[in-house]
Design a protein around this motif. Structure first.
Motif, short mmCIF file in Angstrom:
data_model
loop_
_atom_site.label_atom_id
_atom_site.label_comp_id
_atom_site.label_asym_id
_atom_site.label_seq_id
_atom_site.Cartn_x
_atom_site.Cartn_y
_atom_site.Cartn_z
N LYS A 70 0.83 -1.21 0.00
CA LYS A 70 0.00 0.00 0.00
C LYS A 70 0.86 1.25 0.00
CE LYS A 70 -3.70 2.27 2.62
NZ LYS A 70 -4.58 2.18 3.81
N ALA A 71 1.94 1.25 0.83
CA ALA A 71 2.81 2.41 0.91
C ALA A 71 3.60 2.61 -0.38
CB ALA A 71 3.76 2.27 2.10
N ILE A 72 4.07 1.50 -0.97
CA ILE A 72 4.83 1.60 -2.22
C ILE A 72 3.92 2.11 -3.34
CG2 ILE A 72 6.07 0.28 -3.98
CD1 ILE A 72 6.94 -1.61 -1.66
N ALA A 73 2.71 1.58 -3.40
CA ALA A 73 1.76 2.03 -4.43
C ALA A 73 1.48 3.52 -4.28
CB ALA A 73 0.46 1.23 -4.33
N GLN A 74 1.33 3.98 -3.04
CA GLN A 74 1.09 5.40 -2.81
C GLN A 74 2.28 6.24 -3.27
OE1 GLN A 74 -1.59 6.99 -2.00
NE2 GLN A 74 -0.64 9.02 -1.89
N LEU A 75 3.50 5.77 -2.99
CA LEU A 75 4.70 6.48 -3.42
C LEU A 75 4.76 6.58 -4.94
CD1 LEU A 75 7.47 7.80 -2.97
CD2 LEU A 75 8.44 5.49 -2.77
N LEU A 76 4.45 5.48 -5.62
CA LEU A 76 4.49 5.49 -7.09
C LEU A 76 3.43 6.42 -7.67
CD1 LEU A 76 5.17 1.72 -7.95
CD2 LEU A 76 6.79 3.58 -7.63
N ARG A 77 2.27 6.46 -7.03
CA ARG A 77 1.23 7.39 -7.50
C ARG A 77 1.66 8.84 -7.30
NH1 ARG A 77 -2.51 3.44 -5.00
NH2 ARG A 77 -3.42 2.24 -6.72
N GLU A 78 2.38 9.09 -6.22
CA GLU A 78 2.87 10.45 -5.99
C GLU A 78 3.95 10.82 -7.01
OE1 GLU A 78 3.97 10.43 -1.87
OE2 GLU A 78 1.89 10.57 -1.18
N VAL A 79 4.79 9.86 -7.37
CA VAL A 79 5.78 10.11 -8.42
C VAL A 79 5.07 10.40 -9.74
CG1 VAL A 79 7.63 9.08 -9.80
CG2 VAL A 79 7.60 8.75 -7.32
N THR A 88 2.15 11.67 -10.09
CA THR A 88 1.59 13.02 -9.95
C THR A 88 2.66 14.07 -10.24
OG1 THR A 88 -0.07 12.32 -8.33
CG2 THR A 88 0.54 14.65 -8.33
N ALA A 89 3.83 13.88 -9.67
CA ALA A 89 4.94 14.82 -9.91
C ALA A 89 5.29 14.86 -11.39
CB ALA A 89 6.15 14.41 -9.08
N SER A 102 19.37 3.47 0.11
CA SER A 102 20.42 4.16 -0.64
C SER A 102 20.20 5.67 -0.67
CB SER A 102 20.45 3.62 -2.08
OG SER A 102 21.28 4.41 -2.89
N LYS A 103 21.30 6.40 -0.63
CA LYS A 103 21.21 7.86 -0.77
C LYS A 103 20.73 8.23 -2.17
CE LYS A 103 24.81 8.90 2.63
NZ LYS A 103 26.15 9.51 2.85
N ASP A 104 20.97 7.32 -3.12
CA ASP A 104 20.53 7.55 -4.49
C ASP A 104 19.10 7.03 -4.65
OD1 ASP A 104 20.45 8.10 -7.19
OD2 ASP A 104 21.44 6.22 -7.77
N ASP A 105 18.19 7.65 -3.88
CA ASP A 105 16.79 7.21 -3.87
C ASP A 105 16.02 7.99 -4.93
OD1 ASP A 105 14.16 6.59 -3.41
OD2 ASP A 105 14.22 6.93 -1.26
N TYR A 106 15.92 7.41 -6.12
CA TYR A 106 15.29 8.08 -7.26
C TYR A 106 13.84 8.41 -6.99
CZ TYR A 106 13.40 8.67 -11.98
OH TYR A 106 12.75 9.15 -13.09
N LEU A 107 13.10 7.49 -6.38
CA LEU A 107 11.67 7.66 -6.23
C LEU A 107 11.34 8.86 -5.34
CD1 LEU A 107 10.60 3.92 -5.88
CD2 LEU A 107 10.40 5.39 -7.90
N HIS A 108 12.01 8.96 -4.20
CA HIS A 108 11.73 10.10 -3.33
C HIS A 108 12.24 11.41 -3.94
CE1 HIS A 108 10.74 7.16 -0.12
NE2 HIS A 108 9.92 8.13 0.25
N ALA A 109 13.31 11.30 -4.73
CA ALA A 109 13.81 12.50 -5.41
C ALA A 109 12.77 13.03 -6.40
CB ALA A 109 15.12 12.20 -6.13
N GLN A 110 12.11 12.12 -7.14
CA GLN A 110 11.09 12.54 -8.09
C GLN A 110 9.84 13.05 -7.36
OE1 GLN A 110 11.95 12.60 -11.47
NE2 GLN A 110 13.84 12.14 -10.36
N ARG A 111 9.52 12.38 -6.28
CA ARG A 111 8.38 12.83 -5.47
C ARG A 111 8.60 14.26 -4.98
NH1 ARG A 111 7.20 12.92 0.11
NH2 ARG A 111 5.01 12.47 0.63
N GLY A 112 9.85 14.62 -4.71
CA GLY A 112 10.18 15.93 -4.19
C GLY A 112 10.24 17.03 -5.23
N LEU A 113 9.91 16.70 -6.47
CA LEU A 113 9.92 17.73 -7.52
C LEU A 113 8.82 18.77 -7.31
CD1 LEU A 113 10.53 15.52 -10.69
CD2 LEU A 113 12.16 17.06 -9.59
N ILE A 114 7.81 18.42 -6.54
CA ILE A 114 6.74 19.36 -6.23
C ILE A 114 6.57 19.40 -4.71
CG2 ILE A 114 5.53 18.97 -8.41
CD1 ILE A 114 3.57 17.19 -6.93
#
Length: 609
Positions: A25-34, A36-37, A96-108
């Protein structure tokens, strides 16, 4: 040194936190937020769709993705997860510090995602509100927005107005109400967890039968705790409870006793197990299945006959003698009642019907002969998502399910991105494609349908010149859910008046716990459907279960027919038909009212003539 959750000792607190962070559920939510971004920053449209599709697939997985990773599974082999996303997920799980998903989520701004939790607030409006009012505090974003709304500062923004402002105030109220509701899970998640535990329990040599109880056995749309009963010899009860608490996906043991125990699973669900002897299981099943209202009325009925009812059996009030029952049929029969299926135990008129032997023979999963609403991966250039699997793969699964027929009902081509002539060409090419698929796969007859948007004015998002390239149409509402009752009714009736419209898809538009049903004059709509031979869909998607059972009952009383469909966007979703059947059973439907329980020749007359 790179930090990984895998390096941590698995203490209960850490495990619980890890499972929450990396649940499907949490992963799906993260991907939906990406996604959205991506959509708000002008990224490639197909990348956005891919992430939305991956989120849908992951949320429906029967196993936790994080568990698969821990077990060394190549995540790119999971349907919907490509090589690139698998790499991003690996980095996420490893910390990893190279966390692509959270980096993309943080675009907005992260407050955008918080505002999107409000019913009816989409990405663009959430972004505009967050930027306009400088909403940067995640904890207070919704409260701060409410202050601006109450002050009349939203109505003056371009593209909003007073009605939008009022809708946002109402959305905030609904959001707060939902937050205060007790935590419940959707039916399919509880059912899947219960089936895994049931399979585990049946491996114990002394257990002869395992059955669900409570709201799960009554197939309600959301479930609190999972309650199970295991039939075993009395002397084996303690060993059975001990075995139960050692279930591999146990996160913690809540309680244990000689005949009952409770665990919390790694998915955060509480599961209670009771043991019972075979000669007592009938009364125990009846008592703990409920519902509360049904049991109150049944006890009152029993007392009038001189009997007291409890979980162990039926006691003669005068003599004190207790009679036990091996089956529920015997339990109800002893009281002079026809057996009442669990789905109908709602505290309504079922006991009166059982007295008269008028309980209907409810439709069963085995009665279903096909599915008229599924989406393949055929690229129809729609503004909605396409399916994950190709048409042949979906036909193969349909054949394995024993279906005689199916219909492909992809979303209509985007009307905003194509001219009418282009849409007609797309539809012609699609028609030819599915005709070729049908010629090569004759085990299961396939029809060509299309799920068409009902636009706000009631027109269909498909030029009538393209109608000749479908056998029939499924029409659905995917936008403008908050229209007035009068406008919504006119909109639907206009859409249902088009030629070849034979099924109204997910009629109320609801998403359980996320979006309320539209407001419409359903009696007028049902009457129109009866007159024009249009079926109301019971959408089996667990997030929808739409029509809801109360409206199914009203539609049935009006004379409507129904089509139980899965709305599958992947071949793996096709078995979810049982959840739609559960709605039909709770509404008291028999198979003669359900068009996809008919023989092919009969159903073709309904759909094609």
């Amino acid at each position: 040194m790179k930090f990984s959750f895998l390096d941590l000792p698995i203490w209960p607190g850490i495990l619980k936190r890890t499972m929450a962070i990396y649940s499907n559920k949490a992963i799906a939510q993260l991907l939906r937020e990406v996604a959205t971004a991506y959509s708000l920053t002008g990224a490639n449209r197909f990348r956005t769709i891919a992430y939305q599709r991956a989120a849908d697939v992951i949320e429906q997985l029967s196993q936790e993705l994080y568990d698969l990773y821990r077990d060394g599974r190549d995540l790119s082999t999971v349907t919907g997860v490509g090589v690139a996303l698998a790499g991003h997920l690996k980095n996420l799980f490893e910390g990893s510090k190279d966390d692509y998903l959270h980096a993309q989520r943080g675009l907005i701004p992260v407050t955008v995602y918080e505002l999107m939790k409000l019913p009816g607030v989409g990405p663009k409006n959430a972004y505009k509100l967050a930027i306009t009012f400088n909403l940067t505090n995640l904890d207070t974003a919704i409260d701060d927005l409410e202050k601006h709304a109450v002050a009349g500062q939203i109505a003056v923004l371009e593209g909003f107005g007073k009605k939008s402002e009022a809708d946002i105030i109402e959305a905030i109220r609904v959001h707060r109400e939902r937050k205060n509701l007790p935590e419940r899970v959707l039916l399919h998640k509880a059912h899947h967890e219960a089936e895994l535990i049931r399979s585990y329990l049946l491996k114990h040599a002394k257990i002869t039968h395992v059955e669900a109880l409570g709201s799960l056995r009554r197939w309600e749309q959301t479930i609190g705790d999972i309650d199970l009963i295991a039939v075993c010899p009395e002397e084996a009860s303690e060993d059975v409870i001990d075995y139960f608490t050692k279930y591999p996906s146990t996160m913690s043991i809540d309680s244990t006793g000689p005949k009952k125990g409770a665990i919390i699973t790694t998915k955060g669900m509480r599961v209670d197990l009771r043991t019972v002897r075979g000669d007592e299981v009938g009364a125990m099943l009846q008592y703990f299945t409920g519902s509360k209202e049904h049991n109150i009325r049944l006890r009152e009925y029993g007392l009038k006959k001189g009997y007291s009812l409890n979980e162990w059996g039926i006691k003669d009030v005068k003599t004190g003698e207790v009679k036990t029952f091996a089956t529920e049929e015997d339990f109800y029969g002893f009281l002079g009642l026809q057996y009442i299926p669990p789905e109908l135990r709602q505290g309504k008129n079922e006991i009166a019907l059982a007295q008269k032997r008028q309980i209907p023979t409810l439709v069963t999963l085995e009665d279903i002969k096909g599915d008229f609403h599924m989406h393949s991966s055929y690229e129809i250039e729609s503004s909605h998502d396409i399916g994950a699997d190709d048409a042949v793969e979906m036909l193969i699964i349909a054949e394995k399910l024993g279906y005689d027929y199916i219909a492909f009902a992809d979303h209509n081509p985007s009307v905003g991105n194509h001219s009418e002539a282009e849409i007609v060409t797309i539809m012609k090419n699609r028609f030819n494609f599915y005709r070729e698929v049908t010629k090569k796969n004759r085990g299961c007859h396939s029809l060509i349908s299309l799920e068409v948007d009902i636009q706000p004015d009631g027109s269909l998002a498909l030029p009538e010149a393209a109608f000749k390239y479908v056998d029939f149409l499924v029409v659905s509402i995917h936008s403008s859910f908050s229209q007035s009752k009068e406008d919504m009714t006119k909109r639907i009736l206009k859409a249902l008046s088009y030629p070849k419209v034979k099924i109204m898809g997910h009629p109320t538009g609801r998403m359980i716990g996320k979006r309320d049903s539209i407001d419409a004059d359903w009696d007028a709509i049902f009457t129109h459907c009866v007159k024009h031979q249009i079926a109301m869909e019971i959408n089996a998607s667990p997030e929808r279960l739409d029509l809801p059972e109360l409206l199914v009952r009203r539609a049935a009383d009006t004379g409507c027919h129904f089509s139980i469909d899965t709305d599958s966007h992947a071949a793996a979703h096709l078995p979810s038909m049982l959840y739609g059947v559960s709605v039909a059973r709770r509404a008291g439907l028999t198979k003669d009212r359900i068009i996809n329980a008919w023989r092919l020749e009969t159903v073709k007359k309904f759909l094609l003539e």
